[in-house]
Scaffold this motif. Structure first.
Motif, mmCIF file in Angstrom:
data_model
loop_
_atom_site.group_PDB
_atom_site.id
_atom_site.type_symbol
_atom_site.label_atom_id
_atom_site.label_comp_id
_atom_site.label_asym_id
_atom_site.label_seq_id
_atom_site.Cartn_x
_atom_site.Cartn_y
_atom_site.Cartn_z
ATOM 1 N N ILE A 240 0.869 -1.176 0.000
ATOM 2 C CA ILE A 240 0.000 0.000 0.000
ATOM 3 C C ILE A 240 0.909 1.230 0.000
ATOM 4 C CG2 ILE A 240 -1.811 1.232 1.259
ATOM 5 C CD1 ILE A 240 -2.528 -1.512 2.533
ATOM 6 N N GLY A 241 1.141 1.771 -1.187
ATOM 7 C CA GLY A 241 2.080 2.874 -1.300
ATOM 8 C C GLY A 241 3.506 2.373 -1.438
ATOM 9 N N SER A 242 4.446 3.285 -1.297
ATOM 10 C CA SER A 242 5.870 2.954 -1.438
ATOM 11 C C SER A 242 6.538 2.881 -0.079
ATOM 12 C CB SER A 242 6.579 4.022 -2.292
ATOM 13 O OG SER A 242 5.973 4.132 -3.560
ATOM 14 N N ALA A 243 7.662 2.175 -0.040
ATOM 15 C CA ALA A 243 8.434 2.079 1.200
ATOM 16 C C ALA A 243 8.988 3.452 1.572
ATOM 17 C CB ALA A 243 9.563 1.078 1.043
ATOM 18 N N ILE A 244 8.982 3.752 2.861
ATOM 19 C CA ILE A 244 9.595 4.972 3.376
ATOM 20 C C ILE A 244 11.001 4.605 3.827
ATOM 21 C CG2 ILE A 244 9.469 6.769 5.135
ATOM 22 C CD1 ILE A 244 6.442 6.366 5.146
#
Length: 361
Positions: A240-244
Motif C-alpha cells: 500500500i504505497g511505497s516504502a519509506i
C-alpha cells in the motif's frame, strides 16, 4: 440580515479551523540523530533549527535513551551558561518525550547530564504565535451573537441545530495522539519477544488522525504498509504505497480498520520488525470523512414560524481545542497536527461546505 450574520459566523468558524489545523507540525529534534551529543558542529542543533518555522501548537519529539540523557527548559541566561538555574518546569527524564509549544517567543532546552550541554546538546528555537491570528486555544473565536427577538423575530424563532456537525469535528481534532512506535526501542529488530511490537500495541487505542512516529536510521531499516496476507508472509506483495526509506518518519492514520507495517530489509520482518494495529474511526461518534454528518433541516415556514425564522448561529460549536500542558510523556501529547494535517483538513472540507450551505438557507 440573518443570512448576512450566518455568512459571518460560518466565515469565522472556517477561518479558525484552517488556522488551527494548518499550524501544527511534529518535529523530530535532530532528525535521525535524535537528542544526543552532536558528533560535530556541522550537525549542531542550531543548524537543525535553521530555516524551520515553529508555531504555537507544534510538537517537538525528543528521542533519547532513558538514563543517558534528559532535557530541561531554561531561560536564555541559563542556556548560555549550561546551567539549570531558574528552570522552567522540571527536567524530563524518560525518553522519548513530546513537548507541545504552547507559547510564542524564545524557547531554550538543555541536557543536564554531565557536560552534555557544553558539548552541544542544547536547543534554541523561536516560536511564532500565528499563521495569521493566534490559533484557537481554550477560548472560542469571536462570533457575533444573535440579536434578541423583536416583533419581526418572535420567540418561536429559536436557533436550529444546523451547526451540530462542528461538534463531531471538535471531537475528532481532540482525539489525535502521537505514538512513538516501540517507545525507546524505536523501529528496529526487537531484542526479544518481551519487547515485541505486539506487546507495545497492547492496551493502546489508535484513532483516525493519530500519528505514528517510526524512529529508525536511514539505510538500516525502512517502513512499508502492506495488506494482512503480505504482513503474515513478510512479503512486499500488494504494498500500500511505497516504502519509506528515510528515518525518522511520521505516518498519519487516515482511515479506520487494520493497518499493517513491515521492514523490508533482509529478514528483519521475520525477526519481529512488523507492526499490526487496529484504527478506530471514532472518539465517540464516527468522525467526519468524505460524507458530512446529517444536518437537521429547518421546518418549512408556517403561520407560527414566518420566513424570517431562518436558523440562527447562536451556538458556538467550534469552541477551540482544550488547553494543553507544556510537556507530556510519549504517546500522550495534547491534540496535534503534523505536516500532513492539511490532508486531515481536506477530509473536513465537505463538512464545512455542508455547514455553510445549511447556515445560508
Amino acid at each position: 440580515m440573518d443570512r448576512f450574520l450566518s455568512k459571518v459566523v460560518f466565515g469565522a468558524i472556517f477561518a479558525a479551523m484552517v488556522q488551527y489545523i494548518g499550524a501544527q507540525t511534529v518535529y523530530n529534534v535532530g532528525d535521525g540523530l535524535g537528542w544526543e551529543i552532536p558528533p560535530n558542529s556541522s550537525v549542531s542543533y542550531t543548524n537543525w533549527a535553521a530555516g524551520k518555522t515553529f508555531m504555537v501548537g507544534d510538537i517537538l519529539v525528543f528521542n533519547f535513551i532513558t538514563g543517558q540523557h534528559d532535557f530541561l527548559r531554561v531561560p536564555k541566561a541559563s542556556y548560555d551558561a549550561c546551567s539549570d538555574a531558574n528552570a522552567i518546569g522540571s527536567a524530563i527524564t524518560t525518553g522519548p518525550a513530546n513537548v507541545t509549544l504552547v507559547s510564542a517567543g524564545e524557547h531554550y532546552y538543555i541536557c543536564t547530564f554531565g557536560s552534555h550541554c557544553q558539548m552541544g546538546q542544547k536547543l534554541a528555537i523561536t516560536v511564532s504565535g500565528t499563521p495569521g491570528p493566534n490559533p484557537p486555544t481554550s477560548s472560542p473565536p469571536n462570533i457575533p451573537v444573535t440579536p434578541a427577538p423583536t416583533s419581526a423575530q418572535p420567540d418561536a424563532c429559536a436557533p436550529t441545530p444546523s451547526s451540530t456537525p462542528n461538534t463531531a469535528m471538535v471531537q475528532y481534532i481532540g482525539a489525535q495522539t502521537v505514538h512513538i512506535v516501540g517507545d525507546s526501542v524505536g523501529w528496529d529488530i526487537p531484542p526479544n519477544s518481551s519487547v515485541s511490537y505486539a506487546n507495545w500495541v497492547s492496551g493502546k487505542t489508535f484513532m483516525v488522525g493519530d500519528i505514528l512516529v517510526f524512529n529508525f536510521m536511514t539505510n538500516q531499516h525502512d517502513l512499508l504498509q502492506v495488506p494482512k496476507s503480505s504482513y503474515d508472509a513478510c512479503s512486499d506483495d500488494n504494498a500500500i504505497g511505497s516504502a519509506i526509506t528515510t528515518g525518522p518518519a511520521n505516518v498519519t492514520l487516515d482511515s479506520a480498520g487494520e493497518h499493517y507495517y513491515i521492514c523490508t530489509f533482509g529478514s528483519h520482518c521475520q525477526m519481529g520488525q512488523k507492526l499490526a494495529i487496529t484504527v478506530s474511526g471514532t472518539p465517540g461518534a464516527n468522525p467526519p470523512t468524505s460524507s458530512p454528518p446529517t444536518t437537521p433541516t429547518t421546518p418549512s415556514p408556517t403561520s407560527t414560524q414566518p420566513d424570517a425564522c431562518a436558523p440562527t448561529p447562536s451556538s458556538t460549536p467550534n469552541a477551540g481545542r482544550p488547553p494543553a500542558s507544556a510537556t507530556s510523556p510519549a504517546g500522550t501529547p495534547p491534540p496535534p497536527y503534523d505536516s500532513s494535517s492539511m490532508s486531515v483538513f481536506a477530509s473536513f472540507l465537505p463538512v464545512l461546505l455542508s455547514i455553510g450551505a445549511a447556515l445560508l438557507i
